[in-house]
Design an enzyme around this catalytic site. Structure first.
Site, PDB file in Angstrom:
ATOM      1  CB  CYS A  72      45.996  44.171  42.925  1.00  0.00           C
ATOM      2  SG  CYS A  72      46.403  44.911  41.334  1.00  0.00           S
ATOM      3  NE  ARG A 109      45.353  38.481  44.979  1.00  0.00           N
ATOM      4  CZ  ARG A 109      44.079  38.140  44.831  1.00  0.00           C
ATOM      5  NH1 ARG A 109      43.649  36.981  45.294  1.00  0.00           N
ATOM      6  NH2 ARG A 109      43.225  38.935  44.228  1.00  0.00           N
ATOM      7  CD1 TRP A 165      51.400  43.175  37.112  1.00  0.00           C
ATOM      8  CD2 TRP A 165      50.157  41.344  37.270  1.00  0.00           C
ATOM      9  NE1 TRP A 165      51.833  42.306  36.151  1.00  0.00           N
ATOM     10  CE2 TRP A 165      51.086  41.168  36.220  1.00  0.00           C
ATOM     11  CE3 TRP A 165      49.267  40.316  37.554  1.00  0.00           C
ATOM     12  CZ2 TRP A 165      51.136  40.004  35.440  1.00  0.00           C
ATOM     13  CZ3 TRP A 165      49.325  39.163  36.788  1.00  0.00           C
ATOM     14  CH2 TRP A 165      50.255  39.008  35.751  1.00  0.00           C
ATOM     15  CG  ASN A 213      42.626  44.357  44.258  1.00  0.00           C
ATOM     16  OD1 ASN A 213      43.622  45.077  44.325  1.00  0.00           O
ATOM     17  ND2 ASN A 213      42.484  43.260  44.962  1.00  0.00           N
ATOM     18  N   GLY A 214      40.748  46.313  40.525  1.00  0.00           N
ATOM     19  CA  GLY A 214      39.715  46.497  39.509  1.00  0.00           C
ATOM     20  C   GLY A 214      40.080  47.610  38.555  1.00  0.00           C
ATOM     21  CD  GLU A 266      46.200  24.579  24.989  1.00  0.00           C
ATOM     22  OE1 GLU A 266      46.355  24.824  26.210  1.00  0.00           O
ATOM     23  OE2 GLU A 266      47.141  24.654  24.166  1.00  0.00           O
ATOM     24  CE  LYS A 272      47.256  23.602  28.911  1.00  0.00           C
ATOM     25  NZ  LYS A 272      48.208  23.647  27.863  1.00  0.00           N
ATOM     26  CD  GLU A 329      51.690  21.563  28.450  1.00  0.00           C
ATOM     27  OE1 GLU A 329      52.519  22.458  28.213  1.00  0.00           O
ATOM     28  OE2 GLU A 329      50.520  21.814  28.794  1.00  0.00           O
ATOM     29  CG  HIS A 370      44.897  12.958   4.283  1.00  0.00           C
ATOM     30  ND1 HIS A 370      45.044  12.687   2.945  1.00  0.00           N
ATOM     31  CD2 HIS A 370      43.772  13.712   4.388  1.00  0.00           C
ATOM     32  CE1 HIS A 370      44.074  13.270   2.255  1.00  0.00           C
ATOM     33  NE2 HIS A 370      43.285  13.902   3.113  1.00  0.00           N
ATOM     34  CE  LYS A 388      52.470  29.566  33.806  1.00  0.00           C
ATOM     35  NZ  LYS A 388      51.350  28.822  33.214  1.00  0.00           N
TER      36      LYS A 388
END
Length: 611
Positions: free
Chosen positions: A2, A27, A74, A98-99, A482, A486, A489, A505, A606
């Protein structure tokens, strides 16, 4: 997530607030609003959806006044709606926040018993009621805010105005950012620098527990104990785009460094350490239902699939439930075995991933209970799910996912503990131990980010390599997958991730003196550590270049590798959260050194919203 903006000065505040909120659109948000004070009256305008909706209402309503606060929300507590949008008001008080207020339900009950009536589903509205009561008890606004904070458990960046005190804003912070913008005859508050940069470049960063009293003429800052302090003023030389990136060159770099906060937000309000349990808002699976489940099927693609593979280790270890991790893009193109005793968990950052959504609907149509792990409330996946665990990572702008991955891991760990407690496979004491390990992770991430100089040296050494191999065993296998994803990508270097035991193997045929091999080798239980050392010896024997990610105190592997990146030692199931971060940095710096568009790599989007 937020955004907060506040203004006090000699100009009309509403246009300044809306303009500031626009600077915080990056944001992410689902609603917005402003509260303006004029002649002891509060004028509040709110709207769901994009800021243009709020802007149209502000133009129509024309709230007048030289002091006000604004917010982009949000949704966390309560759906996106006009009623749940900030600012929240009660009597003469307006607040933006916020929080998360962890004890808001108990506070609401206490306030209702005193005759208070609530108009939203949010936790934030509690602040307005508490502050109003403190004002009615005769306190000045700053002391009223302190009195309210004494009753609240949780996190906050909070800004308050009152029609009874129409010349000042009071703001405070605890674990959520807040800055003060200093001007001539006007001053500003914001949750981030971009919101005020068009008006001032003189910024004060508030520290934990600070409370600021802001008028047009001055800004006074006090500690939690009420002592006046002088916080340094910093001159900001960023461009507006740099400001959105927090001074980082790319969004991806900023998001890597946001991970301590993002992980803390995923955990916050959910971990019941005293009870050895986990609380998920809106959890609707009865203990009987959980105990009747015979299998969990995780549906995901790409990075989210890797988090699912790590989640399989967590759930099977802690809850002793069989888990299958399915590539969602393949799931519905065969005749999968799905029964009513199965739990289908879809994992997606955006909640709009077409392959995952289609597989999720297929599993649900065949009788499975449907759960989503997602970062975007109100997304298609959360609407399809019977229950959702929100990761609370905040908006992720860089196409290559970073904080979404680590927060998914943490959400899965919390879920594993929750299921283990319900199924009786974890005692209270055992759950407390596992949750205690989790409390250490945000600080560990802060520490591992300090390895960036070492990672940059490795990146410079191997930026022109044509191939990379990533190896990991047990919980480190999905980290290897991962790390390879990355790198390919954003650097466009061919990279493969493998389980360490699979190296002989096939992939061992590729190893020569030109092949960098990243070995993720923190110490682990059983034989995995000894076996990964064997992998390193095999690579060395064939002239391969070993880049080892190891625990800080590991001398054995450190003496075998050509390059070493040291990380804090975490428990085995949470080690993937820590070990993946150097690999994110490696991919970032290799791509940046090669001159690639880090945030928007070629051929990628995205959110994959088509199959």
């Amino acid at each position: 997530m937020c955004g907060i903006v506040g203004y006090v000065g000699d100009k009309e505040s509403a246009p300044i607030l809306v303009s500031g909120l626009k600077k915080l659109e990056y944001r992410g948000y689902d609603s917005a609003g402003v509260a303006v004070v004029n002649r002891n009256q509060l004028n509040v305008v709110r709207a769901t959806g994009k800021l243009r909706n709020l802007e149209n209402r502000v133009v129509a309503d024309q709230p007048q006044g030289n002091i006000g606060i604004g917010h982009t929300r949000w949704a966390t507590h309560g759906r996106p709606s006009d009623e749940n949008a900030h600012p929240h008001t009660y009597k003469n008080v307006a607040v933006v926040h916020n929080g998360i207020i962890e004890n808001h339900l108990a506070l609401k009950e206490q306030l209702r018993a005193k005759g208070h009536v609530f108009s939203s589903e949010t936790d934030t509205e509690v602040f307005a009621h508490l502050i109003s009561d403190e004002l009615e008890a005769g306190k000045e606004l700053p002391d009223a805010v302190r009195g309210a904070l004494d009753q609240v458990k949780g996190t906050y960046a909070l800004a308050v105005v009152s029609a009874l005190d129409p010349h000042r804003i009071v703001c405070t912070k605890n674990a959520s950012p807040m800055v003060l913008g200093l001007g001539e005859g006007q001053n500003f508050i914001a949750s981030d620098v971009p919101a005020v940069l068009e008006h001032t470049r003189d910024i004060v960063y508030m520290e934990e527990g600070d409370l600021a009293v802001v008028t047009a003429a001055r800004v006074d800052v006090y500690t939690r104990q009420g002592q006046k302090v002088n916080r340094p003023t910093r001159r900001i030389d960023w461009t507006p785009m740099m400001a959105e990136k927090g001074g980082h060159k790319h969004f991806m770099h900023k998001e890597i460094f946001e991970q301590p906060r993002a992980v803390a937000d995923t955990v916050r309000g959910r971990m019941l350490l005293t009870e050895g349990d986990v609380h998920f808002e809106g959890w609707n699976l009865t203990p009987e239902k959980v105990r009747s489940l015979s299998k969990i099927t995780i549906l995901a693609c790409g990075t989210s699939w890797h988090s699912g593979v790590a989640g399989k280790h967590m759930i099977e270890t802690l809850a002793r439930m069989p888990v299958e991790v399915e590539l969602a893009s393949e799931f519905r193109y065969r005749d999968p075995i799905v029964e009513s005793s199965h739990l289908a968990i879809a994992i997606s950052q955006s909640g709009e991933t077409a392959d995952t959504l289609a597989a999720f609907k297929e599993a649900k149509s065949r009788g499975a209970t449907a759960m989503a792990i997602c970062n975007v409330i109100g997304s298609a996946m959360t609407r399809e799910a019977e229950f959702s665990v929100m990761t609370n990572a905040g908006p992720e702008i860089g196409v290559a996912s970073t904080k979404a991955f680590t927060t998914q891991l943490v959400a899965l760990y919390l879920l594993a503990v929750k299921l283990g407690r319900i199924r009786g496979t974890l005692s209270v004491q055992a759950a407390q131990e596992h949750l205690t390990h989790l409390t250490l992770i945000p600080k560990m991430i802060e520490d591992v980010l300090k390895c960036e100089p070492a990672v940059k040296r490795v990146a410079r050494e191997f930026m022109n390599a044509q191939d990379f191999l990533f190896l990991g065993r047990g919980p480190m296998h999905p980290v290897a997958l991962e790390g390879a994803l990355k790198l390919k990508e954003i650097s466009y270097i061919h990279a493969e991730g493998y389980a360490g035991g699979e190296m002989k193997h096939g992939p061992i045929a590729l190893i020569d003196e030109k092949m960098p091999v990243v070995v993720i080798a923190p110490k682990q239980p059983h034989v995995a550590y000894e076996k990964i050392i064997g992998n390193i010896e095999e690579v060395r024997a064939r002239g391969g270049q070993v880049i080892a990610v190891i625990d800080e105190d590991d001398a054995q592997v450190g003496g075998l590798a050509n390059h070493v990146i040291r990380i804090p030692a975490a428990c085995a199931l949470l080690a993937p959260v820590i070990a993946t971060i150097p690999l994110q940095l490696l991919a970032y710096h290799v791509a940046e050194m090669r001159g690639n568009d880090v945030d928007q790599p070629r051929n990628l989007a995205k959110s994959v919203t088509v199959e």
